[in-house]
Design a protein around this motif. Structure first.
Motif, PDB file in Angstrom:
ATOM      1  N   MET A   1      19.894 -62.895 -48.111  1.00 30.92           N
ATOM      2  CA  MET A   1      19.751 -63.467 -46.978  1.00 30.92           C
ATOM      3  C   MET A   1      18.683 -64.734 -47.458  1.00 30.92           C
ATOM      4  SD  MET A   1      16.392 -62.058 -44.167  1.00 30.92           S
ATOM      5  CE  MET A   1      17.536 -62.057 -42.825  1.00 30.92           C
ATOM      6  N   ARG A   2      18.631 -65.667 -46.952  1.00 33.01           N
ATOM      7  CA  ARG A   2      18.640 -66.949 -47.219  1.00 33.01           C
ATOM      8  C   ARG A   2      16.408 -67.035 -46.814  1.00 33.01           C
ATOM      9  NH1 ARG A   2      20.035 -72.506 -47.605  1.00 33.01           N
ATOM     10  NH2 ARG A   2      22.228 -71.935 -47.981  1.00 33.01           N
ATOM     11  N   THR A   3      15.886 -66.887 -48.176  1.00 30.11           N
ATOM     12  CA  THR A   3      14.900 -67.031 -47.978  1.00 30.11           C
ATOM     13  C   THR A   3      13.645 -68.004 -46.296  1.00 30.11           C
ATOM     14  OG1 THR A   3      13.528 -69.211 -49.154  1.00 30.11           O
ATOM     15  CG2 THR A   3      13.618 -66.822 -49.949  1.00 30.11           C
ATOM     16  N   LEU A   4      12.873 -68.310 -45.453  1.00 35.81           N
ATOM     17  CA  LEU A   4      12.273 -69.056 -44.812  1.00 35.81           C
ATOM     18  C   LEU A   4      12.715 -70.937 -45.214  1.00 35.81           C
ATOM     19  CD1 LEU A   4      12.553 -69.514 -41.953  1.00 35.81           C
ATOM     20  CD2 LEU A   4       9.945 -68.819 -41.897  1.00 35.81           C
ATOM     21  N   TRP A   5      11.638 -70.674 -45.816  1.00 37.59           N
ATOM     22  CA  TRP A   5      11.384 -72.177 -46.363  1.00 37.59           C
ATOM     23  C   TRP A   5      12.139 -72.001 -47.845  1.00 37.59           C
ATOM     24  CZ3 TRP A   5      10.267 -74.831 -42.941  1.00 37.59           C
ATOM     25  CH2 TRP A   5       9.309 -74.633 -41.605  1.00 37.59           C
ATOM     26  N   GLY A   6      12.544 -73.602 -48.301  1.00 40.36           N
ATOM     27  CA  GLY A   6      13.558 -72.906 -49.966  1.00 40.36           C
ATOM     28  C   GLY A   6      12.611 -73.474 -50.348  1.00 40.36           C
ATOM     29  N   VAL A   7      13.373 -74.417 -51.686  1.00 38.27           N
ATOM     30  CA  VAL A   7      12.333 -75.313 -52.325  1.00 38.27           C
ATOM     31  C   VAL A   7      12.912 -76.840 -53.303  1.00 38.27           C
ATOM     32  CG1 VAL A   7      11.907 -75.090 -54.865  1.00 38.27           C
ATOM     33  CG2 VAL A   7      11.612 -73.199 -53.766  1.00 38.27           C
ATOM     34  N   ALA A   8      12.344 -77.218 -53.037  1.00 33.26           N
ATOM     35  CA  ALA A   8      13.267 -79.068 -52.896  1.00 33.26           C
ATOM     36  C   ALA A   8      12.909 -79.676 -54.527  1.00 33.26           C
ATOM     37  CB  ALA A   8      12.896 -79.683 -52.438  1.00 33.26           C
ATOM     38  N   ASP A   9      13.500 -79.826 -55.224  1.00 34.37           N
ATOM     39  CA  ASP A   9      13.382 -80.677 -56.508  1.00 34.37           C
ATOM     40  C   ASP A   9      12.488 -81.631 -56.155  1.00 34.37           C
ATOM     41  OD1 ASP A   9      15.118 -82.965 -56.358  1.00 34.37           O
ATOM     42  OD2 ASP A   9      16.860 -81.269 -57.147  1.00 34.37           O
ATOM     43  N   PRO A  10      12.229 -82.484 -57.488  1.00 36.82           N
ATOM     44  CA  PRO A  10      11.045 -83.534 -56.800  1.00 36.82           C
ATOM     45  C   PRO A  10      12.345 -85.036 -56.268  1.00 36.82           C
ATOM     46  CG  PRO A  10      11.155 -82.743 -58.714  1.00 36.82           C
ATOM     47  CD  PRO A  10      12.371 -82.126 -58.684  1.00 36.82           C
TER      48      PRO A  10
ATOM     49  N   LEU B   1      13.264 -86.368 -48.591  1.00 38.75           N
ATOM     50  CA  LEU B   1      13.288 -85.727 -46.967  1.00 38.75           C
ATOM     51  C   LEU B   1      11.672 -86.995 -46.845  1.00 38.75           C
ATOM     52  CD1 LEU B   1      13.796 -81.579 -48.309  1.00 38.75           C
ATOM     53  CD2 LEU B   1      14.813 -83.560 -46.638  1.00 38.75           C
ATOM     54  N   ALA B   2      10.731 -86.676 -47.463  1.00 41.79           N
ATOM     55  CA  ALA B   2       9.382 -87.911 -47.199  1.00 41.79           C
ATOM     56  C   ALA B   2      10.035 -88.796 -46.861  1.00 41.79           C
ATOM     57  CB  ALA B   2       8.890 -87.212 -48.770  1.00 41.79           C
ATOM     58  N   ASN B   3      10.772 -89.459 -47.378  1.00 41.80           N
ATOM     59  CA  ASN B   3      11.105 -90.588 -46.701  1.00 41.80           C
ATOM     60  C   ASN B   3      12.166 -90.604 -45.615  1.00 41.80           C
ATOM     61  OD1 ASN B   3      10.001 -92.146 -49.799  1.00 41.80           O
ATOM     62  ND2 ASN B   3      12.191 -92.526 -50.570  1.00 41.80           N
ATOM     63  N   LEU B   4      12.923 -89.840 -45.679  1.00 40.56           N
ATOM     64  CA  LEU B   4      13.635 -89.567 -44.040  1.00 40.56           C
ATOM     65  C   LEU B   4      12.445 -89.469 -42.985  1.00 40.56           C
ATOM     66  CD1 LEU B   4      15.733 -88.979 -42.948  1.00 40.56           C
ATOM     67  CD2 LEU B   4      15.973 -86.862 -43.469  1.00 40.56           C
ATOM     68  N   LEU B   5      11.439 -88.229 -43.172  1.00 38.38           N
ATOM     69  CA  LEU B   5      10.499 -88.631 -42.478  1.00 38.38           C
ATOM     70  C   LEU B   5       9.790 -89.962 -42.560  1.00 38.38           C
ATOM     71  CD1 LEU B   5       8.214 -86.649 -40.987  1.00 38.38           C
ATOM     72  CD2 LEU B   5       7.468 -85.919 -42.267  1.00 38.38           C
ATOM     73  N   GLU B   6       9.577 -90.367 -42.993  1.00 33.80           N
ATOM     74  CA  GLU B   6       8.516 -91.863 -42.519  1.00 33.80           C
ATOM     75  C   GLU B   6       9.458 -92.786 -41.534  1.00 33.80           C
ATOM     76  OE1 GLU B   6       5.321 -92.394 -42.783  1.00 33.80           O
ATOM     77  OE2 GLU B   6       5.346 -90.719 -43.776  1.00 33.80           O
TER      78      GLU B   6
ATOM     79  N   LEU C   1      12.593 -79.924 -42.714  1.00 32.60           N
ATOM     80  CA  LEU C   1      13.159 -79.365 -43.015  1.00 32.60           C
ATOM     81  C   LEU C   1      13.375 -77.559 -42.822  1.00 32.60           C
ATOM     82  CD1 LEU C   1       9.340 -78.403 -44.596  1.00 32.60           C
ATOM     83  CD2 LEU C   1      10.827 -79.241 -46.323  1.00 32.60           C
ATOM     84  N   ALA C   2      14.204 -77.405 -41.240  1.00 28.39           N
ATOM     85  CA  ALA C   2      15.110 -76.594 -40.888  1.00 28.39           C
ATOM     86  C   ALA C   2      16.582 -76.737 -41.689  1.00 28.39           C
ATOM     87  CB  ALA C   2      14.637 -76.192 -39.798  1.00 28.39           C
ATOM     88  N   LEU C   3      16.723 -77.978 -41.054  1.00 24.70           N
ATOM     89  CA  LEU C   3      17.850 -78.823 -41.844  1.00 24.70           C
ATOM     90  C   LEU C   3      18.277 -77.996 -43.589  1.00 24.70           C
ATOM     91  CD1 LEU C   3      18.700 -81.728 -39.409  1.00 24.70           C
ATOM     92  CD2 LEU C   3      19.691 -79.248 -39.138  1.00 24.70           C
ATOM     93  N   PHE C   4      16.741 -78.881 -44.129  1.00 25.62           N
ATOM     94  CA  PHE C   4      17.313 -78.410 -45.886  1.00 25.62           C
ATOM     95  C   PHE C   4      17.287 -77.523 -46.075  1.00 25.62           C
ATOM     96  CE2 PHE C   4      15.330 -78.389 -49.686  1.00 25.62           C
ATOM     97  CZ  PHE C   4      15.893 -78.887 -50.473  1.00 25.62           C
ATOM     98  N   ASN C   5      17.211 -76.226 -45.271  1.00 30.43           N
ATOM     99  CA  ASN C   5      16.860 -75.654 -45.662  1.00 30.43           C
ATOM    100  C   ASN C   5      18.098 -74.072 -45.070  1.00 30.43           C
ATOM    101  OD1 ASN C   5      14.527 -74.618 -46.725  1.00 30.43           O
ATOM    102  ND2 ASN C   5      12.918 -74.857 -45.181  1.00 30.43           N
ATOM    103  N   GLU C   6      18.744 -74.876 -44.228  1.00 28.02           N
ATOM    104  CA  GLU C   6      20.252 -74.451 -44.119  1.00 28.02           C
ATOM    105  C   GLU C   6      20.942 -74.884 -44.988  1.00 28.02           C
ATOM    106  OE1 GLU C   6      21.258 -76.021 -39.930  1.00 28.02           O
ATOM    107  OE2 GLU C   6      19.554 -74.921 -39.311  1.00 28.02           O
ATOM    108  N   GLY C   7      20.606 -76.040 -45.986  1.00 31.63           N
ATOM    109  CA  GLY C   7      21.668 -76.048 -47.161  1.00 31.63           C
ATOM    110  C   GLY C   7      22.746 -77.547 -46.859  1.00 31.63           C
ATOM    111  N   VAL C   8      22.054 -78.212 -46.247  1.00 31.10           N
ATOM    112  CA  VAL C   8      22.090 -79.275 -45.486  1.00 31.10           C
ATOM    113  C   VAL C   8      21.550 -81.218 -46.618  1.00 31.10           C
ATOM    114  CG1 VAL C   8      21.679 -80.832 -44.084  1.00 31.10           C
ATOM    115  CG2 VAL C   8      22.332 -79.160 -42.868  1.00 31.10           C
ATOM    116  N   PRO C   9      22.143 -81.363 -46.906  1.00 33.90           N
ATOM    117  CA  PRO C   9      21.352 -81.991 -48.229  1.00 33.90           C
ATOM    118  C   PRO C   9      20.645 -83.183 -47.446  1.00 33.90           C
ATOM    119  CG  PRO C   9      23.999 -82.528 -48.032  1.00 33.90           C
ATOM    120  CD  PRO C   9      23.585 -81.415 -47.133  1.00 33.90           C
ATOM    121  N   PRO C  10      19.256 -83.647 -47.684  1.00 34.85           N
ATOM    122  CA  PRO C  10      19.495 -84.791 -47.685  1.00 34.85           C
ATOM    123  C   PRO C  10      19.467 -86.488 -47.312  1.00 34.85           C
ATOM    124  CG  PRO C  10      17.835 -84.123 -49.521  1.00 34.85           C
ATOM    125  CD  PRO C  10      19.158 -84.066 -49.791  1.00 34.85           C
ATOM    126  N   VAL C  11      20.807 -86.797 -47.537  1.00 31.36           N
ATOM    127  CA  VAL C  11      21.793 -87.468 -47.719  1.00 31.36           C
ATOM    128  C   VAL C  11      22.619 -87.283 -45.563  1.00 31.36           C
ATOM    129  CG1 VAL C  11      22.288 -88.675 -49.741  1.00 31.36           C
ATOM    130  CG2 VAL C  11      23.468 -87.285 -48.815  1.00 31.36           C
TER     131      VAL C  11
END
Length: 71
Positions: free
Chosen positions: A1-10, A16-21, A44-54
């Motif tokens: 089962m996938r965790t609710l909040w994943g881990v992003a590398d630096p 993700l931060a740039n995308l938000l801004e 973050l929800a999309l990222f945790n679904e495995g969607v890459p930032p791009v």
């Protein structure tokens, strides 16, 4: 089962931060903390679904608009 909040590398975290801004500015919500929080949760929800930032921005652009938020 996938965790609710994943881990992003630096590199992903920066993307993700740039995308938000950038997306918050584009949508005219840069100064609206509540709208930014909702947008950040969606990103973050999309990222945790495995969607890459791009790919996340493309998904946000194609998602049906909510009454008070365009994503």
């Amino acid at each position: 089962m996938r965790t609710l909040w994943g881990v992003a590398d630096p590199e992903q975290l920066v993307a993700l931060a740039n995308l938000l801004e950038d997306y918050a500015k584009e949508m005219g919500i840069a100064g609206d903390e509540e709208a930014r929080r909702v947008l950040a949760e969606r990103i973050l929800a999309l990222f945790n679904e495995g969607v890459p930032p791009v790919e996340i921005k493309r998904r946000l652009d194609s998602a049906p608009a909510l009454p008070s938020h365009p994503w």
